[in-house]
Design an enzyme around this catalytic site. Structure first.
Site, PDB file in Angstrom:
ATOM      1  N   ASN A   1       0.874  -1.168   0.000  1.00 42.15           N
ATOM      2  CA  ASN A   1       0.000   0.000   0.000  1.00 42.15           C
ATOM      3  C   ASN A   1       0.914   1.220   0.000  1.00 42.15           C
ATOM      4  O   ASN A   1       1.428   1.624   1.039  1.00 42.15           O
ATOM      5  CB  ASN A   1      -0.906  -0.028   1.235  1.00 42.15           C
ATOM      6  CG  ASN A   1      -1.907   1.116   1.256  1.00 42.15           C
ATOM      7  OD1 ASN A   1      -1.843   2.021   0.416  1.00 42.15           O
ATOM      8  ND2 ASN A   1      -2.809   1.083   2.216  1.00 42.15           N
TER       9      ASN A   1
ATOM     10  N   HIS B   1     -13.011   3.135  -0.341  1.00 48.68           N
ATOM     11  CA  HIS B   1     -12.873   2.287   0.851  1.00 48.68           C
ATOM     12  C   HIS B   1     -13.502   0.917   0.651  1.00 48.68           C
ATOM     13  O   HIS B   1     -13.892   0.242   1.599  1.00 48.68           O
ATOM     14  CB  HIS B   1     -13.484   2.954   2.117  1.00 48.68           C
ATOM     15  CG  HIS B   1     -12.745   4.183   2.556  1.00 48.68           C
ATOM     16  ND1 HIS B   1     -13.385   5.343   2.906  1.00 48.68           N
ATOM     17  CD2 HIS B   1     -11.437   4.422   2.696  1.00 48.68           C
ATOM     18  CE1 HIS B   1     -12.483   6.257   3.237  1.00 48.68           C
ATOM     19  NE2 HIS B   1     -11.279   5.716   3.115  1.00 48.68           N
TER      20      HIS B   1
ATOM     21  N   ARG C   1      -9.345  16.539   4.557  1.00 47.89           N
ATOM     22  CA  ARG C   1     -10.240  16.780   3.411  1.00 47.89           C
ATOM     23  C   ARG C   1     -11.582  17.309   3.887  1.00 47.89           C
ATOM     24  O   ARG C   1     -12.072  16.904   4.935  1.00 47.89           O
ATOM     25  CB  ARG C   1     -10.443  15.481   2.627  1.00 47.89           C
ATOM     26  CG  ARG C   1      -9.256  15.091   1.780  1.00 47.89           C
ATOM     27  CD  ARG C   1      -9.413  13.703   1.199  1.00 47.89           C
ATOM     28  NE  ARG C   1      -8.663  12.709   1.958  1.00 47.89           N
ATOM     29  CZ  ARG C   1      -8.770  11.396   1.791  1.00 47.89           C
ATOM     30  NH1 ARG C   1      -9.612  10.907   0.913  1.00 47.89           N
ATOM     31  NH2 ARG C   1      -8.043  10.571   2.518  1.00 47.89           N
TER      32      ARG C   1
ATOM     33  N   GLU D   1      -7.838  -4.372   5.210  1.00 53.43           N
ATOM     34  CA  GLU D   1      -7.789  -4.179   3.756  1.00 53.43           C
ATOM     35  C   GLU D   1      -6.659  -4.998   3.132  1.00 53.43           C
ATOM     36  O   GLU D   1      -6.786  -5.491   2.013  1.00 53.43           O
ATOM     37  CB  GLU D   1      -7.589  -2.694   3.446  1.00 53.43           C
ATOM     38  CG  GLU D   1      -8.802  -1.857   3.804  1.00 53.43           C
ATOM     39  CD  GLU D   1      -8.463  -0.414   4.150  1.00 53.43           C
ATOM     40  OE1 GLU D   1      -7.788  -0.195   5.189  1.00 53.43           O
ATOM     41  OE2 GLU D   1      -8.868   0.483   3.406  1.00 53.43           O
TER      42      GLU D   1
END
Ligand code: ADP
Length: 396
Positions: A9, A179, A240, A378
């Site tokens: 990642n 996601h 964000r 993940e």
């Protein structure tokens, strides 16, 4: 499948990695770690399957993605950590309209994915830099891209659509959702943790990490989510802004004279928890702070979660289960408590003691919707998809 699966990642300043035993159907973790501080003092930290530290060292000064990847590969070889890496699975945030499932990467795929860089400028260029660097170092090693958008590929048509003329949708300007690797993991784990009845019901998963979104699941499928075309939409996040009247962007540019680069910098890097608090994007710091602006950031964050929760509950036609996951969702008990308090209109009742223990069930027996804390994974999901791409999907 013979050999191990390396999961990477690659972010702007770090490369996180995990090594999975591809010979074992359950894909157990063999070790994990990260290279951090890219572009500055670059460090490598890694632990083995038992959590024993196997690396905690400086790799060099000012290394870029390619150089850091080379150092990581050299370290892996030297340590013989990589017994036999058969394939590498990468997290790639955006698959666009074309890539609806994990895919083996070749030059043409990489070029197509690079066209999506403007849609996920915080992630996509760095995800792809990792793939490119490894392709140069190990050209024979198969690489697989696993997408955060893929889990949302079956979003109902209305959930994919902006209220723009059709030609914009056809040009790919549509709601994709993100996601997805996390939501897929939660959707698969929910039956074991909460039972099949809950997993089949109307559930909302709150992935609250540095990035944050909600996903509405019906029968384990994503039917709507708060992020859209880019990972800027929906909830406020670490830096964000989340959901914003598009007229604000026009005003910033046309009236305040900001360039598009300045607007992007504001919306991606200087907004959210950091922008509102003026202190930090780190929820731990905000929770520990007495400053009013820290409280205001937390209040706005949870207010907006409740608002989006209401919207997705309406889409689902009711709510049976709420799941918290990712850094804040898994570890910030006060945030979960506040969200549940705001959701009391839905009949949500928090079990305060269970919440302090981080679950797994944090709602009382008489709560109209059950509430859960489930750690996401993940990386494991990426390992699973990578194996499927290399061997074909498992029989269902
Ligand atoms: P990423 O999206 O980068 O994977 P994570 O899922 O690790 O991020 O989430 C990072 C967020 O989780 C940060 O805001 C961090 O402050 C928050 N967090 C991590 N641990 C805790 C904790 N114990 N209490 C409150 N917040 C936490």
């Amino acid at each position: 499948m013979k050999g191990d699966i390396l999961v990477l990642n690659s972010g702007s300043s770090s490369i996180k990695f995990g090594l999975y035993d591809g010979d074992d159907g359950g894909l157990p973790l063999l070790g994990r770690g990260q290279v951090e501080g890219l572009g500055a003092a670059v460090r490598l930290c890694a632990v083995d399957r038992n959590g024993e530290v196997v690396a905690d060292q400086t790799l060099g000064e000012g290394l870029d993605h390619g150089q850091a990847m080379a150092a990581l590969v050299a370290w892996g070889r030297h340590r013989e950590v990589a017994r036999e890496i058969a394939t590498v699975g990468h997290r790639v945030v955006h698959g666009g309209a074309r890539f609806k499932a994990a895919v083996r990467v070749d030059t043409a795929v990489l070029a197509e994915l690079e066209r999506l860089n403007p849609l996920a400028p915080l992630h996509q260029p760095y995800n792809l830099a990792g793939i490119r660097a490894l392709a140069e170092l190990e050209p024979a090693l198969p690489q697989v891209a696993c997408f955060d958008t893929a889990f949302h590929r079956k979003l109902p048509p209305l959930a994919q659509r902006f209220a723009l003329p059709r030609e914009y949708f056809d040009a790919g300007i549509r709601r994709y959702g993100f996601h997805g690797l996390s939501y897929e993991y939660i959707a698969e784990t929910l039956p074991q943790v909460a039972g099949p009845a809950v997993a089949d019901s109307r559930a909302i998963v709150a992935h609250l990490g540095n990035g944050a979104s909600l996903c509405a699941l019906r029968g384990g499928q994503s039917i709507d989510t708060t992020m859209g075309f880019t990972a800027l939409d929906g909830l406020p996040m670490g830096t964000r802004c989340g959901n914003l009247d598009p007229g604000v962007v026009l005003y910033l540019q046309d009236t305040l004279g900001m360039s598009s680069a300045e607007v992007a910098e504001l919306l991606y890097h200087r907004s959210g928890l950091l922008g509102v608090s003026g202190i930090s994007n780190d929820m731990r710091q905000l929770l520990a702070s007495d400053l009013p602006s820290a409280r205001e950031a937390i209040e706005l964050y949870t207010y907006r979660i409740n608002r989006e929760l209401g919207a997705l509950t309406a889409t689902l036609g009711g709510l049976d289960a709420l799941v918290f996951t990712a850094g804040i969702g898994e570890r910030a008990a006060p945030i979960r408590a506040r969200v549940c308090e705001l959701a009391s209109w839905l009949g949500v009742r928090l079990d305060a003691a269970a919440n302090e223990q981080h679950g797994p069930r944090i709602s009382t027996a008489d709560s109209a919707a059950s509430v859960w804390v489930i750690p996401t994974n993940e990386e494991w999901m990426i390992a699973r998809h990578t194996r499927e791409v290399m061997t074909g999907p498992k029989p269902s």
